[in-house]
Write a protein that holds these residues in place. Structure first.
Motif, PDB file in Angstrom:
ATOM      1  N   TYR A 226       0.832  -1.204   0.000  1.00 44.62           N
ATOM      2  CA  TYR A 226       0.000   0.000   0.000  1.00 44.62           C
ATOM      3  C   TYR A 226       0.866   1.253   0.000  1.00 44.62           C
ATOM      4  O   TYR A 226       1.855   1.362   0.725  1.00 44.62           O
TER       5      TYR A 226
ATOM      6  N   PHE B 251      -4.322  -4.920  -1.343  1.00 45.69           N
ATOM      7  CA  PHE B 251      -3.187  -4.158  -0.836  1.00 45.69           C
ATOM      8  C   PHE B 251      -2.528  -4.963   0.274  1.00 45.69           C
ATOM      9  O   PHE B 251      -3.206  -5.621   1.070  1.00 45.69           O
TER      10      PHE B 251
ATOM     11  N   CYS C  59      -0.457  -4.375   3.656  1.00 43.95           N
ATOM     12  CA  CYS C  59      -0.309  -3.258   4.584  1.00 43.95           C
ATOM     13  C   CYS C  59       0.600  -3.621   5.756  1.00 43.95           C
ATOM     14  O   CYS C  59       0.579  -4.765   6.226  1.00 43.95           O
TER      15      CYS C  59
ATOM     16  N   ALA D 103      -6.881   1.862   3.241  1.00 48.19           N
ATOM     17  CA  ALA D 103      -6.595   0.920   2.161  1.00 48.19           C
ATOM     18  C   ALA D 103      -7.822   0.094   1.817  1.00 48.19           C
ATOM     19  O   ALA D 103      -8.119  -0.152   0.641  1.00 48.19           O
TER      20      ALA D 103
ATOM     21  N   SER E 118      -7.606  -5.796   1.851  1.00 50.77           N
ATOM     22  CA  SER E 118      -6.220  -5.627   2.296  1.00 50.77           C
ATOM     23  C   SER E 118      -5.844  -6.715   3.286  1.00 50.77           C
ATOM     24  O   SER E 118      -6.699  -7.226   4.004  1.00 50.77           O
TER      25      SER E 118
END
Length: 269
Positions: free
Chosen positions: A7, A25, A27, A38, A44
């Motif tokens: 991210y 994403f 993270c 995100a 995520s």
């Protein structure tokens, strides 16, 4: 196999504009608000900063870790396989002594079992780290493929392959990265990290733009996954870019716009 990217505001904007196609994403674990942001753009998952081999897991915030796992449906809790020289002052960094190597393995496996007792060994994945021979801060046995395979086998956890870590390690060892990776426990592969490796004139850095050598290695790794030679991971993540002072200077919008689709095509997206 899902496709994720570290991210960053830059990749978030590219996804928002639909200029690139990814599934998720990836993270960091230190900013819950960032993770929430995100998740407004894509599903995520969280990559944790846990090390095994330091005997300090009593300091981990298990409540927060559990909350992040639940909030993101992150399927695995990752750990990094480490053996810092300062934690084993009586052991030479290049030791070949079987008793000393067993001591390192025991320390690492005991830490992994602490995590496994909380979440189940099947949810724990262990990542290969970088050995920088000139720094002398990491014991060499912890990056030995046979040692890593033994740790995976004895704990029952999965393996997280970081190709950049493997490339950097092999450059410092003057070893062949393809041979090195082939000896890792790829029948237990659960997650894959791919990014570029470049020299800044003093040392090698990862999370850099992909070079021709990086692309060649990534293509070979993914070919072995696609043809069934290695276990297919749940996600392959491009680790270029990120947030915070460590990553912001090496996060370029145009590099992301060019390299995300190229890696996606290798992954099969």
């Amino acid at each position: 196999m899902k496709y994720a990217v570290n991210y960053s505001p830059e990749v978030f904007e590219l996804v928002k504009k639909e200029d690139v196609q990814i599934d998720m994403f990836k993270c960091p674990d230190f900013d819950s608000d960032l993770i929430k942001t995100a998740q407004t753009g894509k599903p995520s998952y969280v990559h944790f900063a846990l090390n095994v081999g330091r005997r300090d897991l009593s300091e981990a915030d298990w409540s927060k870790i559990g909350e992040l796992l639940a909030a993101t449906d992150t399927p695995y809790i990752n750990v990094h396989l480490v053996a810092f020289a300062e934690d084993f002052p009586h052991i030479d960094i290049n030791t070949r002594n079987a008793i000393e190597i067993n001591e390192v393995i025991q320390c690492v496996t005991e830490d992994i079992n602490v995590v496994a007792d909380r979440f189940g060994a099947e949810r724990v994945i262990a990542e290969n780290v970088v050995y920088r021979s000139y720094e002398g801060d990491m014991l060499r046995p912890i990056i030995d493929p046979d040692v890593i395979a033994r740790i995976i086998r004895e704990t029952g956890c999965g393996f997280l392959l970081d190709t950049a870590h493997a490339r950097m390690t092999c450059k410092y060892l003057e070893a062949d990265a393809y041979d090195y990776i082939s000896r890792l426990p790829l029948d237990h592969l659960k997650e894959l990290h791919i990014t570029g490796v470049q020299s800044d004139g003093n040392k090698l850095r990862d999370s850099m733009p992909m070079s021709d050598d990086d692309w060649d290695l990534a293509g070979w790794v993914l070919k072995n996954i696609h043809n069934g030679s290695w276990q297919e991971p749940w996600v392959a993540s491009l680790e270029y870019g990120g947030i915070g002072p460590i990553f912001e200077w090496r996060t370029d919008y145009d590099v992301l716009a060019e390299q995300i689709p190229r890696l996606g095509s290798l992954i099969g997206k």
